[in-house]
Design a protein around this motif. Structure first.
Motif, PDB file in Angstrom:
ATOM      1  N   CYS A  67       0.845  -1.192   0.000  1.00 44.94           N
ATOM      2  CA  CYS A  67       0.000   0.000   0.000  1.00 44.94           C
ATOM      3  C   CYS A  67       0.884   1.247   0.000  1.00 44.94           C
ATOM      4  O   CYS A  67       2.057   1.193   0.360  1.00 44.94           O
ATOM      5  CB  CYS A  67      -0.918   0.026   1.219  1.00 44.94           C
ATOM      6  N   GLU A  68       0.288   2.354  -0.403  1.00 41.95           N
ATOM      7  CA  GLU A  68       0.964   3.652  -0.390  1.00 41.95           C
ATOM      8  C   GLU A  68       0.235   4.564   0.589  1.00 41.95           C
ATOM      9  O   GLU A  68      -0.993   4.701   0.533  1.00 41.95           O
ATOM     10  CB  GLU A  68       0.969   4.276  -1.785  1.00 41.95           C
ATOM     11  N   VAL A  69       0.999   5.175   1.491  1.00 44.49           N
ATOM     12  CA  VAL A  69       0.451   6.120   2.460  1.00 44.49           C
ATOM     13  C   VAL A  69       0.899   7.510   2.040  1.00 44.49           C
ATOM     14  O   VAL A  69       2.104   7.812   2.028  1.00 44.49           O
ATOM     15  CB  VAL A  69       0.930   5.803   3.891  1.00 44.49           C
ATOM     16  N   HIS A  70      -0.038   8.345   1.677  1.00 44.78           N
ATOM     17  CA  HIS A  70       0.263   9.674   1.146  1.00 44.78           C
ATOM     18  C   HIS A  70       0.187  10.701   2.270  1.00 44.78           C
ATOM     19  O   HIS A  70      -0.894  11.073   2.731  1.00 44.78           O
ATOM     20  CB  HIS A  70      -0.719  10.042   0.031  1.00 44.78           C
ATOM     21  N   GLY A  71       1.363  11.148   2.716  1.00 40.29           N
ATOM     22  CA  GLY A  71       1.440  12.157   3.753  1.00 40.29           C
ATOM     23  C   GLY A  71       1.833  13.507   3.177  1.00 40.29           C
ATOM     24  O   GLY A  71       1.561  13.815   2.008  1.00 40.29           O
ATOM     25  N   ALA A  73       4.913  14.496   2.736  1.00 37.76           N
ATOM     26  CA  ALA A  73       6.087  14.382   1.879  1.00 37.76           C
ATOM     27  C   ALA A  73       5.659  14.191   0.429  1.00 37.76           C
ATOM     28  O   ALA A  73       4.540  13.768   0.122  1.00 37.76           O
ATOM     29  CB  ALA A  73       6.955  13.217   2.346  1.00 37.76           C
ATOM     30  N   LYS A  74       6.593  14.493  -0.466  1.00 42.96           N
ATOM     31  CA  LYS A  74       6.300  14.389  -1.894  1.00 42.96           C
ATOM     32  C   LYS A  74       6.065  12.945  -2.305  1.00 42.96           C
ATOM     33  O   LYS A  74       5.135  12.642  -3.060  1.00 42.96           O
ATOM     34  CB  LYS A  74       7.458  15.001  -2.696  1.00 42.96           C
ATOM     35  N   ASP A  75       6.926  12.039  -1.830  1.00 38.04           N
ATOM     36  CA  ASP A  75       6.804  10.629  -2.190  1.00 38.04           C
ATOM     37  C   ASP A  75       6.003   9.901  -1.126  1.00 38.04           C
ATOM     38  O   ASP A  75       6.195  10.118   0.083  1.00 38.04           O
ATOM     39  CB  ASP A  75       8.184   9.985  -2.327  1.00 38.04           C
ATOM     40  N   PRO A  76       5.096   9.000  -1.528  1.00 39.68           N
ATOM     41  CA  PRO A  76       4.324   8.246  -0.536  1.00 39.68           C
ATOM     42  C   PRO A  76       5.195   7.237   0.204  1.00 39.68           C
ATOM     43  O   PRO A  76       6.236   6.800  -0.283  1.00 39.68           O
ATOM     44  CB  PRO A  76       3.259   7.547  -1.386  1.00 39.68           C
ATOM     45  N   VAL A  77       4.762   6.872   1.390  1.00 32.53           N
ATOM     46  CA  VAL A  77       5.449   5.853   2.191  1.00 32.53           C
ATOM     47  C   VAL A  77       4.882   4.494   1.813  1.00 32.53           C
ATOM     48  O   VAL A  77       3.668   4.288   1.863  1.00 32.53           O
ATOM     49  CB  VAL A  77       5.264   6.125   3.691  1.00 32.53           C
ATOM     50  N   LEU A  78       5.754   3.573   1.438  1.00 33.31           N
ATOM     51  CA  LEU A  78       5.313   2.228   1.105  1.00 33.31           C
ATOM     52  C   LEU A  78       5.172   1.410   2.382  1.00 33.31           C
ATOM     53  O   LEU A  78       5.991   1.510   3.300  1.00 33.31           O
ATOM     54  CB  LEU A  78       6.306   1.546   0.162  1.00 33.31           C
ATOM     55  N   ALA A  79       4.134   0.606   2.439  1.00 31.77           N
ATOM     56  CA  ALA A  79       3.875  -0.238   3.607  1.00 31.77           C
ATOM     57  C   ALA A  79       3.255  -1.541   3.126  1.00 31.77           C
ATOM     58  O   ALA A  79       2.571  -1.588   2.095  1.00 31.77           O
ATOM     59  CB  ALA A  79       2.953   0.465   4.600  1.00 31.77           C
ATOM     60  N   GLU A  80       3.504  -2.584   3.883  1.00 30.07           N
ATOM     61  CA  GLU A  80       2.982  -3.910   3.539  1.00 30.07           C
ATOM     62  C   GLU A  80       1.925  -4.317   4.550  1.00 30.07           C
ATOM     63  O   GLU A  80       2.074  -4.091   5.755  1.00 30.07           O
ATOM     64  CB  GLU A  80       4.113  -4.940   3.519  1.00 30.07           C
ATOM     65  N   VAL A  81       0.870  -4.929   4.063  1.00 28.24           N
ATOM     66  CA  VAL A  81      -0.204  -5.406   4.942  1.00 28.24           C
ATOM     67  C   VAL A  81       0.289  -6.660   5.662  1.00 28.24           C
ATOM     68  O   VAL A  81       0.620  -7.666   5.035  1.00 28.24           O
ATOM     69  CB  VAL A  81      -1.475  -5.705   4.137  1.00 28.24           C
ATOM     70  N   VAL A  82       0.352  -6.603   6.993  1.00 27.07           N
ATOM     71  CA  VAL A  82       0.847  -7.728   7.780  1.00 27.07           C
ATOM     72  C   VAL A  82      -0.256  -8.358   8.629  1.00 27.07           C
ATOM     73  O   VAL A  82      -0.023  -9.375   9.284  1.00 27.07           O
ATOM     74  CB  VAL A  82       2.012  -7.300   8.685  1.00 27.07           C
ATOM     75  N   GLY A  83      -1.448  -7.789   8.623  1.00 27.74           N
ATOM     76  CA  GLY A  83      -2.553  -8.349   9.388  1.00 27.74           C
ATOM     77  C   GLY A  83      -3.742  -7.411   9.362  1.00 27.74           C
ATOM     78  O   GLY A  83      -3.693  -6.320   8.778  1.00 27.74           O
ATOM     79  N   PHE A  84      -4.834  -7.833   9.981  1.00 25.67           N
ATOM     80  CA  PHE A  84      -6.025  -6.989  10.047  1.00 25.67           C
ATOM     81  C   PHE A  84      -6.874  -7.410  11.229  1.00 25.67           C
ATOM     82  O   PHE A  84      -6.751  -8.525  11.764  1.00 25.67           O
ATOM     83  CB  PHE A  84      -6.833  -7.060   8.744  1.00 25.67           C
ATOM     84  N   ASN A  85      -7.757  -6.518  11.647  1.00 26.34           N
ATOM     85  CA  ASN A  85      -8.693  -6.765  12.738  1.00 26.34           C
ATOM     86  C   ASN A  85      -9.987  -6.055  12.390  1.00 26.34           C
ATOM     87  O   ASN A  85     -10.072  -4.827  12.477  1.00 26.34           O
ATOM     88  CB  ASN A  85      -8.124  -6.267  14.062  1.00 26.34           C
ATOM     89  N   GLY A  86     -10.972  -6.826  11.958  1.00 26.63           N
ATOM     90  CA  GLY A  86     -12.206  -6.213  11.496  1.00 26.63           C
ATOM     91  C   GLY A  86     -11.952  -5.416  10.228  1.00 26.63           C
ATOM     92  O   GLY A  86     -11.423  -5.926   9.239  1.00 26.63           O
ATOM     93  N   ASP A  87     -12.326  -4.137  10.265  1.00 28.36           N
ATOM     94  CA  ASP A  87     -12.106  -3.289   9.095  1.00 28.36           C
ATOM     95  C   ASP A  87     -10.798  -2.518   9.181  1.00 28.36           C
ATOM     96  O   ASP A  87     -10.538  -1.644   8.347  1.00 28.36           O
ATOM     97  CB  ASP A  87     -13.259  -2.312   8.923  1.00 28.36           C
ATOM     98  N   ARG A  88      -9.970  -2.818  10.170  1.00 26.36           N
ATOM     99  CA  ARG A  88      -8.685  -2.145  10.331  1.00 26.36           C
ATOM    100  C   ARG A  88      -7.576  -3.021   9.738  1.00 26.36           C
ATOM    101  O   ARG A  88      -7.464  -4.202  10.093  1.00 26.36           O
ATOM    102  CB  ARG A  88      -8.384  -1.885  11.806  1.00 26.36           C
ATOM    103  N   ALA A  89      -6.785  -2.454   8.862  1.00 25.92           N
ATOM    104  CA  ALA A  89      -5.639  -3.152   8.275  1.00 25.92           C
ATOM    105  C   ALA A  89      -4.374  -2.706   8.993  1.00 25.92           C
ATOM    106  O   ALA A  89      -4.166  -1.506   9.237  1.00 25.92           O
ATOM    107  CB  ALA A  89      -5.529  -2.844   6.782  1.00 25.92           C
ATOM    108  N   PHE A  90      -3.529  -3.670   9.380  1.00 24.99           N
ATOM    109  CA  PHE A  90      -2.259  -3.362  10.024  1.00 24.99           C
ATOM    110  C   PHE A  90      -1.177  -3.330   8.961  1.00 24.99           C
ATOM    111  O   PHE A  90      -0.966  -4.301   8.230  1.00 24.99           O
ATOM    112  CB  PHE A  90      -1.918  -4.421  11.078  1.00 24.99           C
TER     113      PHE A  90
END
Length: 480
Positions: A67-71, A73-90
């Motif tokens: 996933c890409e997290v757009h904050g 900064a100019k470039d998004p932060v890349l992150a990998e889905v490592v788990g979830f709880n209900g509708d929340r993705a970790f």
């Protein structure tokens, strides 16, 4: 009625008004766009940042996708889905999270479709089954040093002759692998003679800190008979990366090597990704029919990175703080190496395992012994006495030696082990002067052959000991 050529809004060749033609082109573009089956973009918002974990609401993506997290900064932060709880993705980030704020947009990464049809800046995207990470693979990696993202670290320009490939590959059926039957020359006399390695074997180097495991890896990288060498420096000190490449690996070893470096200050997901990337590179060359030597330093740091991730998302600790997922991840990584399909290509892997406080019952060391095809133990006592490489052959074993070495060498190795064991048990008597020759003929022979046995197992890091020469030296020494 005037001729069409006299009317400026009518095409001369077709006689169709230009306005009608523009509508035809517009409708054709819409038809092409609809044929792409472009899905709605899957995105959510960042709702929490706790330690190493990002929590996102509204984004639906499978575990392992990027996933890409757009904050700000100019470039998004890349992150990998490592788990979830209900509708929340970790999510576990692979970069710096400084600047992220609550409500930042989180979107699942998709694969771009090659040439855009609706304009220069209008990139079209499509959903694919594989939304995991794709990193560079190919011959252009040889002689290069890259990080866990496939970016060059050696400042020798961009990578050439590479293409992105997925990190996750389908496991090989165990029945499709050829058994280990061919000996491998490592260039290290103690290993060639007493712990013969087979091509396609997975073996561990068990050692504490500062006993010469990096030097031993460098010797094998320079002298082992392999087409390609892949070195994964996972979780080690940043200073050691350059020293290993320049001082230990050398130009000769680097020329046919690929080095993947994920130092200790990298996020835990990046350290795990570095080990996975190094293994995937080795798999790529193996699938091309080449014989690969994979050197990973270290398997323990890989397990520690998984421990950090698992504890951060709430997995309960088990043995010495290691959650159960750590012991599940180790065989998943190790089993990817070995012989290829029907004997085409091979990966011979050496994994270093750090023993905390020289404790061989460390949980990771104990688990690694059960999933590897042998272990080579480096002794601090031998290292402190100036014995290099500090291989303790009495506590080391190669589980495939009986399948790759001739019978006379196996008998000679057993004989040498018995003599070394005699010396170890009688060491206190010899040092106190209580040993009297003539009472034990085996011990007398061991004392007489001790200088030659020690000389056989010692070797300078700049000297190469071929397999045939090591084998003949051992057989001549013990008289078999």
């Amino acid at each position: 009625m005037s001729h069409p050529a006299a009317r400026p809004d009518v095409d001369i060749d077709t006689g169709v008004p230009a306005r009608v033609q523009r509508w035809h082109h517009y409708l054709k573009d819409l038809e092409n766009y609809a044929a792409l089956r472009t899905p709605l973009q899957n995105q959510g918002t960042l709702v929490r940042v706790t330690g190493l974990v990002l929590e996102a609401a509204g984004v639906r993506a499978p575990v392992g996708s990027v996933c890409e997290v757009h904050g700000e900064a100019k470039d998004p932060v890349l992150a990998e889905v490592v788990g979830f709880n209900g509708d929340r993705a970790f999510l576990m980030p692979t970069g710096e999270v400084h600047g992220l704020t609550s409500g930042a947009r989180v979107s699942a990464r998709t694969t771009p479709q090659a040439p855009p049809l609706l304009g220069k800046d209008n990139q079209l995207w499509r959903r694919t089954e594989d939304r995991g990470l794709h990193l560079p693979m190919g011959d252009g990696l040889l002689g290069r040093v890259v990080d866990a993202h496939g970016h060059p670290m050696d400042r020798n320009g961009p990578l050439q002759y590479v293409r992105p490939e997925p990190m996750v590959r389908r496991p090989i059926n165990a029945m499709d692998r050829d058994p280990v039957r061919t000996p491998l020359d490592t260039g290290v006399r103690a290993i060639n003679s007493m712990l013969t390695i087979g091509r396609g074997q997975r073996i561990g180097l068990f050692a504490g800190t500062g006993v010469g495991k990096s030097v031993l890896l460098g010797m094998m990288a320079r002298y082992t008979a392999a087409d390609v060498i892949v070195v994964g420096l996972i979780g080690e000190r940043g200073r050691e990366v350059k020293e290993f490449i320049e001082d230990i690996l050398g130009e000769e070893g680097l020329a046919r090597s690929v080095v993947v470096a994920a130092p200790a200050d990298a996020p835990p997901l990046v350290r795990m990704q570095g080990a996975t990337y190094a293994t995937a590179i080795a798999e790529h060359f193996r699938d091309e029919g080449r014989h690969v030597l994979l050197l990973m330093d270290s398997l323990t740091r890989y397990a520690m990175a998984q421990r950090e991730i698992a504890l951060a998302i709430g997995e309960p600790p088990a043995t010495k703080g290691y959650p159960p997922s750590c012991f599940a991840k180790l065989p998943q990584l190790v089993e990817r190496s070995g012989n290829g399909l029907n004997g085409i290509g091979s990966i011979t892997a050496f994994y270093t395992v750090l023993s905390e406080g020289d404790d061989q019952q460390d949980p990771i060391a104990d688990a690694a012994r059960g999933i590897l095809d042998g272990h080579i133990v480096l002794s601090r006592e031998l290292a402190e006495s100036g014995h290099f490489p500090a291989i303790d052959v009495e506590r080391s074993i190669s589980r495939v030696m009986t399948s790759v070495a001739p019978r006379e060498q196996i008998e000679a190795a057993r004989r040498a082990r018995a003599l070394l064991s005699k010396l170890t048990r009688a060491r206190d008597l010899i040092q106190l002067g209580a040993y009297q020759p003539g009472h034990d003929h085996e011990l007398d022979l061991a004392v007489r052959l001790q200088p030659q046995l020690v000389g056989l197992l010692q070797q300078d890091m700049h000297d190469r000991a071929p397999l045939d020469m090591s084998r003949s030296q051992l057989c001549r020494l013990v008289g078999t």
